[in-house]
Write a protein that holds these residues in place. Structure first.
Motif, PDB file in Angstrom:
ATOM      1  N   TYR A   1       0.858  -1.189   0.000  1.00 54.56           N
ATOM      2  CA  TYR A   1       0.000   0.000   0.000  1.00 54.56           C
ATOM      3  C   TYR A   1       0.893   1.238   0.000  1.00 54.56           C
TER       4      TYR A   1
ATOM      5  N   GLU B   1       5.462   3.558   1.746  1.00 48.18           N
ATOM      6  CA  GLU B   1       4.897   2.257   1.400  1.00 48.18           C
ATOM      7  C   GLU B   1       4.767   1.409   2.653  1.00 48.18           C
TER       8      GLU B   1
ATOM      9  N   SER C   1       4.382  -2.293   3.539  1.00 47.01           N
ATOM     10  CA  SER C   1       4.521  -3.571   2.831  1.00 47.01           C
ATOM     11  C   SER C   1       5.455  -4.490   3.617  1.00 47.01           C
TER      12      SER C   1
ATOM     13  N   ILE D   1      -4.681  -4.996   7.511  1.00 52.15           N
ATOM     14  CA  ILE D   1      -5.326  -4.351   6.358  1.00 52.15           C
ATOM     15  C   ILE D   1      -6.363  -3.351   6.832  1.00 52.15           C
TER      16      ILE D   1
ATOM     17  N   ILE E   1      -4.552  -0.226   7.995  1.00 53.48           N
ATOM     18  CA  ILE E   1      -4.076   0.547   6.846  1.00 53.48           C
ATOM     19  C   ILE E   1      -5.241   1.277   6.172  1.00 53.48           C
ATOM     20  N   SER E   2      -6.391   0.626   6.100  1.00 51.27           N
ATOM     21  CA  SER E   2      -7.539   1.236   5.427  1.00 51.27           C
ATOM     22  C   SER E   2      -8.021   2.488   6.144  1.00 51.27           C
TER      23      SER E   2
ATOM     24  N   THR F   1      -5.744   4.473   2.105  1.00 55.34           N
ATOM     25  CA  THR F   1      -4.530   4.140   1.362  1.00 55.34           C
ATOM     26  C   THR F   1      -4.812   3.100   0.292  1.00 55.34           C
ATOM     27  N   PRO F   2      -4.478   3.365  -0.956  1.00 56.44           N
ATOM     28  CA  PRO F   2      -4.738   2.372  -2.009  1.00 56.44           C
ATOM     29  C   PRO F   2      -3.701   1.265  -2.026  1.00 56.44           C
ATOM     30  N   ARG F   3      -4.162   0.071  -2.362  1.00 52.74           N
ATOM     31  CA  ARG F   3      -3.245  -1.032  -2.648  1.00 52.74           C
ATOM     32  C   ARG F   3      -2.719  -0.830  -4.056  1.00 52.74           C
ATOM     33  N   TYR F   4      -1.401  -0.882  -4.219  1.00 57.03           N
ATOM     34  CA  TYR F   4      -0.867  -0.569  -5.547  1.00 57.03           C
ATOM     35  C   TYR F   4       0.078  -1.623  -6.110  1.00 57.03           C
TER      36      TYR F   4
END
Length: 394
Positions: free
Chosen positions: A188, A361, A363, A373, A376-377, A381-384
């Protein structure tokens, strides 16, 4: 266990691909240089530091590798090295999981070439079968606690430190060779504007944290650096112990890691959340060495080290990575635990923002790790990127 059993030549297709072990200094240089030749032309690739890569594959300088039966292999077409792989047996993994699984890592080929990957995988599989393994999984370089996962989504953006890059052809080639997905891991990217404010949901949790006098956050105590590292890794081992593929850090690994990371860690790189004065969670963030080394082609000599240190220590990087974070299991899904973790993450981001960092990042995170998760949400935050571990019965 005979770690020097012969690797047989494997011929695939009309052009022979010969796979043989790394033995000479020239072989070792070819093994280390292959990713630079394979990816150097790709705009999204970032060259790692060559001396650090050399240390990683040297048992004298990598205590984790010193405990593993392993082999470094190169694929050749004629006189040209066209691919590489490492194959190994991790005793710590076997002690934890008792699953007779060996591993591979460092899988790279010079160009899109399914034949070379097929030859490398066959050689790795044969090596593990000879040593009684029943399954192969990877990539791991050399552990789940180091670089791992095959990039399957996110090729258009550069990797950050201790994360792998690659090409889209690897996954289909592995699947053609009989490999299937074992687990996905997500990255993310937290992108911050010129001002930093946590999103509303995170802010409400932080407000609850601030109202509770028995909750607090502190930064790294540099005077007790080694004890601090031991403490966060104890939290990490507890937090992740039920997760897929978990292998605890060994004492030699912890000592080595503490030494390697010390030049990168200042008090505002590590934040520890306490519940009733018990260290309950933490977040560790590190500057992106890949950004600091950009344009140096992995070499610090003769003069690259001046530019590298200036970027790292004076100018600062705009990108960082959270490689380690976690919360003790007994606080999972508790109100105070979630509040403390949210506040710890927010403090970590705010401290980095104040230093000029704008992209962080987080990760890697297992697709099954819903607790992390969800944290983080909170920060919108986008997963990329997606990385995948593949496995195959032998």
């Amino acid at each position: 266990m005979n770690i020097h059993a012969p690797i047989q030549n494997i011929h695939v297709g009309n052009e022979p691909v010969t796979v043989r072990r790394v033995e000479s200094a020239a072989d070792r240089r070819a093994f280390l240089d292959l990713p630079f030749r394979a990816y150097g032309h790709l705009p999204a690739w970032r060259a790692p530091l060559r001396f650090e890569r050399a240390a990683q594959i040297d048992p004298r300088r990598n205590p984790a590798l010193a405990q593993m039966p392993h082999e470094l292999l190169l694929a050749w077409r004629g006189a040209q090295a066209v691919g590489r792989i490492a194959v190994f047996i991790n005793p710590a993994h076997l002690a934890r999981h008792n699953d007779q699984t060996g591993h591979f890592g460092f899988l790279d080929t010079l160009q899109e070439d399914g034949e070379t990957i097929a030859a490398l995988m066959k050689a790795a599989e044969a090596w593990l079968r000879q040593r009684g393994m029943l399954r192969i999984a990877g990539p791991f370089n050399f552990s789940v606690n180091e670089e791992c996962g095959l990039l399957v989504d996110g090729f258009d953006t550069p990797p950050v430190m201790m994360m792998l890059h690659g090409r889209p052809d690897y996954a289909p080639a592995l699947e053609q060779a009989g490999y299937s997905k074992a687990m996905d891991m997500f990255a993310y990217m937290i992108r911050m504007d010129e001002t930093f404010e946590p999103p509303p949901i995170a802010s409400r949790l932080i407000e609850g944290f601030e109202r509770d006098p028995r909750l607090r956050i502190r930064s790294l105590d540099s005077r007790n650096y080694e004890n601090e590292i031991n403490q966060i890794l104890d939290i990490f081992d507890d937090a992740w112990s039920d997760n897929w593929g978990f292998v605890p850090f060994g004492k030699a690994e912890i000592t080595h890691m503490a030494k390697e990371l010390k030049p990168l860690i200042s008090p505002d790189n590590l934040w520890i959340g306490l519940i009733d004065e018990e260290p309950a969670c933490f977040a560790l963030v590190l500057p992106d060495i890949f950004e600091a080394a950009e344009g140096l082609n992995g070499r610090l000599l003769p003069f690259g080290w001046v530019q590298f240190l200036h970027r790292l220590k004076i100018a600062g990087t705009k990108t960082a990575r959270i490689p380690l974070a976690g919360m003790r299991r007994k606080f999972h899904k508790t109100r105070r635990g979630v509040q403390t973790m949210a506040a710890t993450c927010s403090m970590t981001l705010a401290a980095q923002h104040a230093r000029g960092v704008r992209n962080i990042e987080a990760s890697w995170i297992l697709e099954t790790n819903t607790n992390l998760i969800n944290i983080i949400s909170l920060f919108d935050t986008p997963r990329y990127k997606t990385y995948r571990i593949y496995g195959k019965p032998l």
